[in-house]
Design an enzyme around this catalytic site. Structure first.
Site, PDB file in Angstrom:
ATOM      1  N   THR A 125       0.747  -1.252   0.181  1.00 47.01           N
ATOM      2  CA  THR A 125       0.026  -0.145   0.041  1.00 47.01           C
ATOM      3  C   THR A 125       0.937   1.144  -0.116  1.00 47.01           C
ATOM      4  OG1 THR A 125      -1.369   1.214   1.448  1.00 47.01           O
ATOM      5  CG2 THR A 125      -0.127  -0.471   2.489  1.00 47.01           C
ATOM      6  N   ASP A 126       0.144   2.351  -0.397  1.00 43.65           N
ATOM      7  CA  ASP A 126       0.895   3.520  -0.490  1.00 43.65           C
ATOM      8  C   ASP A 126       1.278   4.136   0.971  1.00 43.65           C
ATOM      9  OD1 ASP A 126      -1.700   4.242   0.116  1.00 43.65           O
ATOM     10  OD2 ASP A 126      -1.903   5.801  -1.243  1.00 43.65           O
ATOM     11  N   GLU A 127       0.587   3.554   2.058  1.00 41.63           N
ATOM     12  CA  GLU A 127       0.552   3.955   3.261  1.00 41.63           C
ATOM     13  C   GLU A 127       1.985   3.580   3.987  1.00 41.63           C
ATOM     14  OE1 GLU A 127      -2.508   3.601   6.024  1.00 41.63           O
ATOM     15  OE2 GLU A 127      -4.416   3.952   4.399  1.00 41.63           O
ATOM     16  N   TYR A 153      -1.623  -0.439  11.264  1.00 40.15           N
ATOM     17  CA  TYR A 153      -1.716  -0.985   9.975  1.00 40.15           C
ATOM     18  C   TYR A 153      -0.557  -0.949   8.983  1.00 40.15           C
ATOM     19  CZ  TYR A 153      -3.330  -1.579   5.404  1.00 40.15           C
ATOM     20  OH  TYR A 153      -3.429  -1.914   3.688  1.00 40.15           O
ATOM     21  N   LYS A 157       2.257  -3.481   7.222  1.00 37.05           N
ATOM     22  CA  LYS A 157       2.652  -3.785   5.851  1.00 37.05           C
ATOM     23  C   LYS A 157       3.909  -3.024   5.512  1.00 37.05           C
ATOM     24  CE  LYS A 157      -0.446  -4.733   3.007  1.00 37.05           C
ATOM     25  NZ  LYS A 157      -1.043  -5.717   2.699  1.00 37.05           N
TER      26      LYS A 157
HETATM   27  P1  NAD Z   1     -10.262  -6.591   2.782  1.00 36.14           P
HETATM   28  O1  NAD Z   1     -10.084  -6.327   4.392  1.00 36.14           O
HETATM   29  O2  NAD Z   1     -11.313  -6.153   2.180  1.00 36.14           O
HETATM   30  O3  NAD Z   1      -9.917  -8.376   2.354  1.00 36.14           O
HETATM   31  C1  NAD Z   1      -8.805  -8.866   3.229  1.00 36.14           C
HETATM   32  C2  NAD Z   1      -9.392 -10.466   3.122  1.00 36.14           C
HETATM   33  O4  NAD Z   1      -8.291 -11.058   3.722  1.00 36.14           O
HETATM   34  C3  NAD Z   1     -10.587 -10.986   3.753  1.00 36.14           C
HETATM   35  O5  NAD Z   1     -11.206 -11.735   2.471  1.00 36.14           O
HETATM   36  C4  NAD Z   1     -10.184 -11.699   4.954  1.00 36.14           C
HETATM   37  O6  NAD Z   1     -11.118 -12.649   5.132  1.00 36.14           O
HETATM   38  C5  NAD Z   1      -8.771 -12.086   4.267  1.00 36.14           C
HETATM   39  N1  NAD Z   1      -7.941 -12.454   5.445  1.00 36.14           N
HETATM   40  C6  NAD Z   1      -7.867 -11.830   6.634  1.00 36.14           C
HETATM   41  N2  NAD Z   1      -6.783 -12.207   7.586  1.00 36.14           N
HETATM   42  C7  NAD Z   1      -6.342 -13.440   6.998  1.00 36.14           C
HETATM   43  C8  NAD Z   1      -5.760 -14.528   7.197  1.00 36.14           C
HETATM   44  N3  NAD Z   1      -5.059 -14.424   8.325  1.00 36.14           N
HETATM   45  N4  NAD Z   1      -5.748 -15.569   6.562  1.00 36.14           N
HETATM   46  C9  NAD Z   1      -6.438 -15.827   5.398  1.00 36.14           C
HETATM   47  N5  NAD Z   1      -7.137 -14.737   4.900  1.00 36.14           N
HETATM   48  C10 NAD Z   1      -7.252 -13.487   5.664  1.00 36.14           C
HETATM   49  O7  NAD Z   1      -8.971  -5.945   2.088  1.00 36.14           O
HETATM   50  P2  NAD Z   1      -8.771  -5.169   0.721  1.00 36.14           P
HETATM   51  O8  NAD Z   1      -9.271  -3.844   0.830  1.00 36.14           O
HETATM   52  O9  NAD Z   1      -9.424  -6.164  -0.219  1.00 36.14           O
HETATM   53  O10 NAD Z   1      -7.128  -5.247   0.520  1.00 36.14           O
HETATM   54  C11 NAD Z   1      -6.446  -6.438   0.044  1.00 36.14           C
HETATM   55  C12 NAD Z   1      -5.025  -6.249   0.208  1.00 36.14           C
HETATM   56  O11 NAD Z   1      -4.636  -4.816  -0.559  1.00 36.14           O
HETATM   57  C13 NAD Z   1      -4.278  -6.113   1.556  1.00 36.14           C
HETATM   58  O12 NAD Z   1      -3.167  -6.437   1.434  1.00 36.14           O
HETATM   59  C14 NAD Z   1      -4.356  -4.186   1.722  1.00 36.14           C
HETATM   60  O13 NAD Z   1      -3.076  -4.218   2.600  1.00 36.14           O
HETATM   61  C15 NAD Z   1      -4.016  -3.937   0.479  1.00 36.14           C
HETATM   62  N6  NAD Z   1      -4.365  -2.650  -0.247  1.00 36.14           N
HETATM   63  C16 NAD Z   1      -5.632  -2.093   0.100  1.00 36.14           C
HETATM   64  C17 NAD Z   1      -6.075  -1.107  -0.791  1.00 36.14           C
HETATM   65  C18 NAD Z   1      -7.350  -0.474  -0.458  1.00 36.14           C
HETATM   66  O14 NAD Z   1      -7.722   0.787  -0.850  1.00 36.14           O
HETATM   67  N7  NAD Z   1      -8.548  -1.303   0.220  1.00 36.14           N
HETATM   68  C19 NAD Z   1      -5.121  -0.126  -1.304  1.00 36.14           C
HETATM   69  C20 NAD Z   1      -3.520  -0.551  -1.569  1.00 36.14           C
HETATM   70  C21 NAD Z   1      -3.299  -1.870  -0.887  1.00 36.14           C
HETATM   71  O1  DAU Z   2      -4.009   3.892   0.706  1.00 36.65           O
HETATM   72  C1  DAU Z   2      -4.236   2.654   0.719  1.00 36.65           C
HETATM   73  C2  DAU Z   2      -5.110   2.288   1.998  1.00 36.65           C
HETATM   74  O2  DAU Z   2      -6.330   2.992   1.647  1.00 36.65           O
HETATM   75  C3  DAU Z   2      -5.106   0.990   2.115  1.00 36.65           C
HETATM   76  O3  DAU Z   2      -3.921   0.212   2.337  1.00 36.65           O
HETATM   77  C4  DAU Z   2      -6.242   0.538   3.347  1.00 36.65           C
HETATM   78  O4  DAU Z   2      -6.162  -0.855   3.426  1.00 36.65           O
HETATM   79  C5  DAU Z   2      -7.548   1.021   3.015  1.00 36.65           C
HETATM   80  O5  DAU Z   2      -8.289   0.768   4.041  1.00 36.65           O
HETATM   81  C6  DAU Z   2      -7.273   2.667   2.635  1.00 36.65           C
HETATM   82  O6  DAU Z   2      -6.940   3.407   4.075  1.00 36.65           O
HETATM   83  P1  DAU Z   2      -7.582   4.697   4.390  1.00 36.65           P
HETATM   84  O7  DAU Z   2      -7.447   4.735   6.027  1.00 36.65           O
HETATM   85  O8  DAU Z   2      -7.087   5.663   3.524  1.00 36.65           O
HETATM   86  O9  DAU Z   2      -9.083   4.316   4.081  1.00 36.65           O
HETATM   87  P2  DAU Z   2     -10.639   4.740   4.863  1.00 36.65           P
HETATM   88  O10 DAU Z   2     -11.627   4.283   3.747  1.00 36.65           O
HETATM   89  O11 DAU Z   2     -10.404   4.232   6.343  1.00 36.65           O
HETATM   90  O12 DAU Z   2     -10.462   6.382   5.029  1.00 36.65           O
HETATM   91  C7  DAU Z   2     -10.244   7.152   3.842  1.00 36.65           C
HETATM   92  C8  DAU Z   2     -10.254   8.437   4.452  1.00 36.65           C
HETATM   93  O13 DAU Z   2     -11.490   8.805   4.845  1.00 36.65           O
HETATM   94  C9  DAU Z   2      -9.285   8.649   5.680  1.00 36.65           C
HETATM   95  O14 DAU Z   2      -8.933  10.095   5.562  1.00 36.65           O
HETATM   96  C10 DAU Z   2     -10.239   8.639   6.869  1.00 36.65           C
HETATM   97  C11 DAU Z   2     -11.404   9.236   6.496  1.00 36.65           C
HETATM   98  N1  DAU Z   2     -12.847   8.737   6.984  1.00 36.65           N
HETATM   99  C12 DAU Z   2     -12.878   7.355   6.975  1.00 36.65           C
HETATM  100  C13 DAU Z   2     -14.008   6.915   7.828  1.00 36.65           C
HETATM  101  C14 DAU Z   2     -14.139   5.189   7.615  1.00 36.65           C
HETATM  102  C15 DAU Z   2     -13.905   9.555   7.525  1.00 36.65           C
HETATM  103  O15 DAU Z   2     -13.605  10.967   7.302  1.00 36.65           O
HETATM  104  N2  DAU Z   2     -14.861   8.966   7.967  1.00 36.65           N
HETATM  105  C16 DAU Z   2     -15.123   7.677   8.272  1.00 36.65           C
HETATM  106  O16 DAU Z   2     -16.017   7.493   8.809  1.00 36.65           O
END
Ligand code: NAD
Ligand code: DAU
Length: 340
Positions: A125-127, A153, A157
């Site tokens: 992730t970019d984070e 988190y 990562k």
């Molecule tokens: P998500 O939380 O929607 O899905 C995670 C999945 O992993 C779920 O199906 C969960 O059941 C499974 N899981 C959790 N713990 C596990 C374990 N111990 N063993 C096997 N499976 C397990 O997450 P997402 O948003 O789909 O993110 C997927 C990946 O992409 C993550 O690694 C996250 O860090 C990365 N990522 C997410 C974003 C985003 O914006 N959502 C952006 C960049 C990178």
């Molecule tokens: O940047 C990639 C990441 O994006 C991934 O690695 C993470 O898995 C994914 O969850 C996401 O992280 P963020 O923290 O950016 O996403 P989130 O949807 O939780 O929040 C997006 C922005 O919105 C953040 O600045 C917090 C804000 N927020 C979030 C929630 C849930 C609010 O203002 N109100 C809310 O209720």
């Protein structure tokens, strides 16, 4: 090729298999997923019966289960999406994040070393780069930007990224890492900003915006991320990191207002609530490397992607209703009780 997709019942992993299983009928896809609160088999309904797809329930930290699975299946490629992914939950309880996001990666890579694979791909992730200031729009994250994670988190990562690099350098594990910006699209858990705001606006409920809503995220439609990962796995170079992002920077308040406008709901639904501790200010990716070296290009702008996403939520209410009616209700009450 036989491809193990961990975390394939989640948001991005689910979209990945839904797109790749029909695209590559000659390849076999096996999903390993623990089905935590974030995993949902309903997401996988479209591929469950496909001849080149199989689902296995299990945790990536379960060394015995992972070892037996690798011994049986002889995977060519492993793509690790499995993770605890929600920053707010990591503030409440960091332990599970370290266990899954770090130890789970070690177990997977040990199995890759033992049984041999062509590629281990870590979805990062970019984070991991920390954040950028709001008043320097010229600054972007590059692949060589130092890691400087802010939350438990993102620290978990970043730790996994370091470990992947170490396994590549020390043991010669063929590995790649992708670091993507914020995704949005179908099957996104309604704990995250965009689906939370869509589902609550549709129900005419208040929309909790953290702080002043000025934090900026760089939004990418989920299938653009999935296509980038597929490209890296097939054409990327071992030992390389690829940043993924589409130059779609918006403040949280702008995102919420766009959603309200699309849904024809009033801005009076917006409520500013207590900020997230350690809240990263701005993320912004430079995707030049994947664009020039692998020819990746996003298909969606934020305008086209958010419209498609909202349409999906309007047409798929049962998918998120099942989540909202279950455990997530308890989570919402607990997480937002102090933010009023
Ligand atoms: P998500 O939380 O929607 O899905 C995670 C999945 O992993 C779920 O199906 C969960 O059941 C499974 N899981 C959790 N713990 C596990 C374990 N111990 N063993 C096997 N499976 C397990 O997450 P997402 O948003 O789909 O993110 C997927 C990946 O992409 C993550 O690694 C996250 O860090 C990365 N990522 C997410 C974003 C985003 O914006 N959502 C952006 C960049 C990178
Ligand atoms: O940047 C990639 C990441 O994006 C991934 O690695 C993470 O898995 C994914 O969850 C996401 O992280 P963020 O923290 O950016 O996403 P989130 O949807 O939780 O929040 C997006 C922005 O919105 C953040 O600045 C917090 C804000 N927020 C979030 C929630 C849930 C609010 O203002 N109100 C809310 O209720």
């Amino acid at each position: 090729m036989k491809i193990l997709v961990t975390g394939g019942a989640g948001f991005i992993g689910g979209n990945f298999v839904l797109n790749m299983v029909p695209r590559y009928p000659e390849d076999e896809y096996v999903v390993l997923d623990a089905l935590t609160y974030a995993g949902n088999l309903e997401t996988l309904a479209g591929v469950m019966e496909a001849p080149n797809f199989r689902f296995v329930k299990g945790r990536i930290q379960d060394r015995k289960l992972v070892d037996e699975l690798f011994a049986r299946e002889h995977f060519d490629v492993v793509i690790n999406f499995a993770a605890e992914s929600h920053v707010d939950r990591s503030v409440e309880d960091p332990g599970i994040f370290l266990d899954t996001n770090i130890m789970g990666v070690q177990v997977l890579m040990d199995a890759c070393r033992k049984y041999g694979i062509k590629r281990f791909h870590q979805v990062s992730t970019d984070e991991v780069y920390g954040d950028l200031p709001l008043d320097r729009p010229d600054l972007l994250f590059h692949e060589d930007t130092p890691l400087k994670a802010s939350s438990p988190y993102s620290a978990s990562k970043a730790s996994a990224d370091l470990l992947v690099n170490a396994y590549h350098r020390t043991f010669g594990l063929p590995a790649t890492i992708s670091r993507c910006s914020n995704n949005y699209g179908p099957y996104h858990h309604p704990e995250k900003l965009i689906p939370l705001m869509i589902s609550r606006a549709l129900a005419n409920e208040s929309l909790p915006v953290y702080g002043e809503g000025r934090n900026v995220r760089d939004w990418l439609y989920v299938t653009d991320h999935c296509n980038a990962i597929d490209l890296i796995v097939r054409k990327g170079k071992d030992g390389e990191v690829y940043n993924i992002g589409g130059h779609n920077e918006y403040s949280n308040l702008e995102v919420v207002k766009i959603i309200l406008k699309e849904l024809d709901r009033p801005e009076s639904l917006i409520h500013f609530v207590k900020d997230r501790p350690g809240h990263d200010l701005r993320y912004a990716m430079d995707p030049t490397k994947i664009e020039t070296e692998l020819g990746w290009k996003p298909e969606y702008t934020f305008a086209t992607g958010i419209r498609k996403t909202i349409e999906w939520y309007l047409e798929n209410r049962p998918w998120y209703d099942h989540i909202l009616n279950g455990d997530y209700r308890k989570y919402y009450a607990e997480m937002y009780k102090e933010r009023k």
